[in-house]
Design a protein around this motif. Structure first.
Motif, PDB file in Angstrom:
ATOM      1  N   ASP A 153      -1.324  14.963  -6.836  1.00 57.68           N
ATOM      2  CA  ASP A 153      -0.170  14.151  -7.223  1.00 57.68           C
ATOM      3  C   ASP A 153       0.847  15.024  -7.946  1.00 57.68           C
ATOM      4  N   PHE A 154       2.118  14.624  -7.884  1.00 57.79           N
ATOM      5  CA  PHE A 154       3.194  15.473  -8.393  1.00 57.79           C
ATOM      6  C   PHE A 154       3.511  15.254  -9.869  1.00 57.79           C
ATOM      7  N   GLY A 155       3.471  13.995 -10.318  1.00 53.93           N
ATOM      8  CA  GLY A 155       3.757  13.722 -11.717  1.00 53.93           C
ATOM      9  C   GLY A 155       5.142  14.146 -12.162  1.00 53.93           C
ATOM     10  N   ILE A 156       6.148  13.899 -11.330  1.00 50.17           N
ATOM     11  CA  ILE A 156       7.512  14.349 -11.654  1.00 50.17           C
ATOM     12  C   ILE A 156       8.389  13.231 -12.208  1.00 50.17           C
ATOM     13  N   TRP A 157       7.838  12.024 -12.348  1.00 43.93           N
ATOM     14  CA  TRP A 157       8.588  10.904 -12.938  1.00 43.93           C
ATOM     15  C   TRP A 157       8.028  10.599 -14.317  1.00 43.93           C
ATOM     16  N   ASN A 158       8.894  10.092 -15.191  1.00 40.76           N
ATOM     17  CA  ASN A 158       8.494   9.902 -16.583  1.00 40.76           C
ATOM     18  C   ASN A 158       8.629   8.476 -17.105  1.00 40.76           C
ATOM     19  N   ASN A 159       9.465   7.653 -16.494  1.00 43.81           N
ATOM     20  CA  ASN A 159       9.701   6.311 -17.040  1.00 43.81           C
ATOM     21  C   ASN A 159       8.542   5.365 -16.754  1.00 43.81           C
ATOM     22  N   THR A 173       1.531   5.699 -16.058  1.00 43.27           N
ATOM     23  CA  THR A 173       0.359   5.708 -15.180  1.00 43.27           C
ATOM     24  C   THR A 173      -0.422   4.412 -15.263  1.00 43.27           C
ATOM     25  N   HIS A 174      -0.513   3.834 -16.452  1.00 46.74           N
ATOM     26  CA  HIS A 174      -1.321   2.614 -16.593  1.00 46.74           C
ATOM     27  C   HIS A 174      -0.678   1.414 -15.917  1.00 46.74           C
ATOM     28  N   GLN A 175       0.607   1.532 -15.515  1.00 47.42           N
ATOM     29  CA  GLN A 175       1.287   0.427 -14.840  1.00 47.42           C
ATOM     30  C   GLN A 175       1.106   0.466 -13.320  1.00 47.42           C
ATOM     31  N   ASP A 177      -5.443   5.109 -16.664  1.00 46.43           N
ATOM     32  CA  ASP A 177      -5.214   5.703 -15.338  1.00 46.43           C
ATOM     33  C   ASP A 177      -6.152   5.096 -14.304  1.00 46.43           C
ATOM     34  N   PRO A 178      -6.098   3.788 -14.108  1.00 50.32           N
ATOM     35  CA  PRO A 178      -7.031   3.144 -13.173  1.00 50.32           C
ATOM     36  C   PRO A 178      -6.844   3.590 -11.730  1.00 50.32           C
ATOM     37  N   VAL A 179      -5.619   3.978 -11.363  1.00 50.35           N
ATOM     38  CA  VAL A 179      -5.312   4.283  -9.968  1.00 50.35           C
ATOM     39  C   VAL A 179      -5.861   5.638  -9.541  1.00 50.35           C
ATOM     40  N   LYS A 180      -6.361   6.430 -10.475  1.00 49.80           N
ATOM     41  CA  LYS A 180      -6.976   7.694 -10.077  1.00 49.80           C
ATOM     42  C   LYS A 180      -8.166   7.447  -9.148  1.00 49.80           C
ATOM     43  N   TYR A 181      -8.765   6.273  -9.236  1.00 57.66           N
ATOM     44  CA  TYR A 181      -9.918   5.978  -8.388  1.00 57.66           C
ATOM     45  C   TYR A 181      -9.527   5.658  -6.951  1.00 57.66           C
ATOM     46  N   ASP A 182      -8.234   5.629  -6.671  1.00 55.74           N
ATOM     47  CA  ASP A 182      -7.789   5.563  -5.274  1.00 55.74           C
ATOM     48  C   ASP A 182      -8.346   6.737  -4.488  1.00 55.74           C
ATOM     49  N   PHE A 183      -8.420   7.908  -5.122  1.00 59.24           N
ATOM     50  CA  PHE A 183      -9.002   9.075  -4.456  1.00 59.24           C
ATOM     51  C   PHE A 183     -10.423   8.778  -4.001  1.00 59.24           C
ATOM     52  N   ALA A 184     -11.208   8.158  -4.875  1.00 62.04           N
ATOM     53  CA  ALA A 184     -12.605   7.870  -4.555  1.00 62.04           C
ATOM     54  C   ALA A 184     -12.723   6.809  -3.469  1.00 62.04           C
ATOM     55  N   LEU A 185     -11.972   5.713  -3.609  1.00 68.20           N
ATOM     56  CA  LEU A 185     -12.086   4.607  -2.658  1.00 68.20           C
ATOM     57  C   LEU A 185     -11.609   5.018  -1.273  1.00 68.20           C
ATOM     58  N   TYR A 186     -10.451   5.646  -1.217  1.00 69.78           N
ATOM     59  CA  TYR A 186      -9.926   6.097   0.072  1.00 69.78           C
ATOM     60  C   TYR A 186     -10.830   7.186   0.650  1.00 69.78           C
ATOM     61  N   LYS A 230       0.814  -1.215   0.000  1.00 72.14           N
ATOM     62  CA  LYS A 230       0.000   0.000   0.000  1.00 72.14           C
ATOM     63  C   LYS A 230       0.845   1.261   0.000  1.00 72.14           C
ATOM     64  N   ARG A 231       1.877   1.318   0.845  1.00 66.68           N
ATOM     65  CA  ARG A 231       2.645   2.548   0.994  1.00 66.68           C
ATOM     66  C   ARG A 231       3.506   2.826  -0.235  1.00 66.68           C
ATOM     67  N   ILE A 232       4.126   1.782  -0.777  1.00 66.00           N
ATOM     68  CA  ILE A 232       4.933   1.951  -1.981  1.00 66.00           C
ATOM     69  C   ILE A 232       4.049   2.344  -3.165  1.00 66.00           C
ATOM     70  N   ASN A 233       2.901   1.695  -3.304  1.00 67.26           N
ATOM     71  CA  ASN A 233       1.989   2.041  -4.399  1.00 67.26           C
ATOM     72  C   ASN A 233       1.470   3.470  -4.265  1.00 67.26           C
ATOM     73  N   MET A 234       1.228   3.908  -3.040  1.00 63.08           N
ATOM     74  CA  MET A 234       0.795   5.285  -2.821  1.00 63.08           C
ATOM     75  C   MET A 234       1.895   6.267  -3.239  1.00 63.08           C
ATOM     76  N   PHE A 235       3.130   5.982  -2.829  1.00 59.86           N
ATOM     77  CA  PHE A 235       4.252   6.830  -3.204  1.00 59.86           C
ATOM     78  C   PHE A 235       4.404   6.889  -4.724  1.00 59.86           C
ATOM     79  N   LEU A 236       4.296   5.751  -5.393  1.00 61.19           N
ATOM     80  CA  LEU A 236       4.417   5.739  -6.844  1.00 61.19           C
ATOM     81  C   LEU A 236       3.293   6.528  -7.494  1.00 61.19           C
ATOM     82  N   ARG A 237       2.101   6.460  -6.941  1.00 61.62           N
ATOM     83  CA  ARG A 237       1.001   7.277  -7.471  1.00 61.62           C
ATOM     84  C   ARG A 237       1.350   8.756  -7.376  1.00 61.62           C
ATOM     85  N   TRP A 238       1.864   9.168  -6.232  1.00 56.91           N
ATOM     86  CA  TRP A 238       2.245  10.568  -6.048  1.00 56.91           C
ATOM     87  C   TRP A 238       3.259  11.008  -7.089  1.00 56.91           C
ATOM     88  N   MET A 239       4.274  10.182  -7.342  1.00 58.39           N
ATOM     89  CA  MET A 239       5.387  10.564  -8.202  1.00 58.39           C
ATOM     90  C   MET A 239       5.037  10.491  -9.692  1.00 58.39           C
TER      91      MET A 239
END
Length: 259
Positions: free
Chosen positions: A185-191, A194-196, A239-248, A167-176
């Motif tokens: 979310d920051f969106g400062i990583w490029n490699n 989002t779909h991953q 961008d399936p993980v955007k729904y983390d906002f809704a679920l949380y 959970k914590r690592i996935n949350m951090f990756l969502r932020w980045m």
């Protein structure tokens, strides 16, 4: 997926993916900074500390910032050994000074040879990988590839290989990684794309997802996080993980004051 579930998730995503979310969430800690490396360091650290009351998490992360003289990246690269004594008093639940000092050691070694923490997750990156599963596993191996890595610290950094929901690592990756210009979310990583990303699965998201029949009842593990993410791909494959906002958000909504 039922039409009313789609509608509800979209409504709640738009409601919670808003700058007002920052004020009440530990993500406010990396938002204190503008330099990429400061955002990464404190984003990762606060994500790892993110269990328990949000107020306490924010307080403990602020304590770490003070220990690093308000400039995490500069401290990581330029501190003197005597500066580390101040961390001897640090404790958040089961995370203690031994863990904190190893985090500093890891950050220092990494940033001495890398401009960004992203390379710790994206080395041997494969754009064809469906999810970040192997990226997280490789990061775990990299993080602890040190003869001085404390055994006790391993419990604070999860990996799919350990069957954790991460959970914590996935949350951090969502932020980045996520970059939708909403300001949360920051969106400062490029490699990593989002779909991953895989949806962070904590008790709040789990309860909501089960009630909406997005997942079958069962243990909170990596398989369950993948099950949830796969079902959310029906709503948004990119961008399936955007729904983390809704679920949380729905999971904690009854306890919040910002409606």
């Amino acid at each position: 997926m039922e039409a009313h579930v789609r509608k509800l998730l979209d409504e709640k995503y738009h409601f919670f993916n808003h700058p007002r979310f920052i004020e009440h969430d530990p993500i406010q800690i990396p938002h204190l900074f503008s330099r990429k490396q400061d955002i990464e360091i404190m984003g990762f650290w606060v994500a790892i500390l993110a269990w328990g009351q949000r107020k306490t998490i924010i307080s403990k992360a602020s304590e770490l910032i003070n220990f690093m003289d308000g400039s995490p990246y500069d401290f990581i690269l330029n501190h003197h050994p005597s500066d580390l004594k101040r961390f001897e008093s640090f404790k958040h639940r089961t995370f203690n000074s031994t863990d904190a000092l190893y985090f500093i050691r890891f950050f220092q070694q990494h940033y001495q040879g890398n401009e960004s923490l992203e390379t710790a997750f994206s080395f041997r990156y494969n754009a064809e990988e469906k999810t970040v599963e192997q990226a997280i596993n490789r990061f775990y191996q990299y993080f602890f590839n040190d003869e001085f890595a404390p055994k006790r610290t391993e419990k604070h950094v999860a990996s799919p290989d350990k069957k954790s929901a991460c959970k914590r690592i996935n949350m951090f990756l969502r932020w980045m990684v996520r970059n939708d210009q909403a300001g949360v979310d920051f969106g400062i990583w490029n490699n990593i794309k989002t779909h991953q990303l895989v949806c962070p699965l904590d008790v709040h998201a789990l309860r909501t997802a089960e009630s909406l029949q997005l997942i079958q009842p069962g243990p909170t593990n990596w398989k369950k996080a993948l099950e949830l993410t796969e079902n959310l791909r029906e709503l948004d494959p990119e961008d399936p993980v955007k729904y983390d906002f809704a679920l949380y958000g729905m999971g904690i909504e009854e306890k919040t004051i910002w409606k």
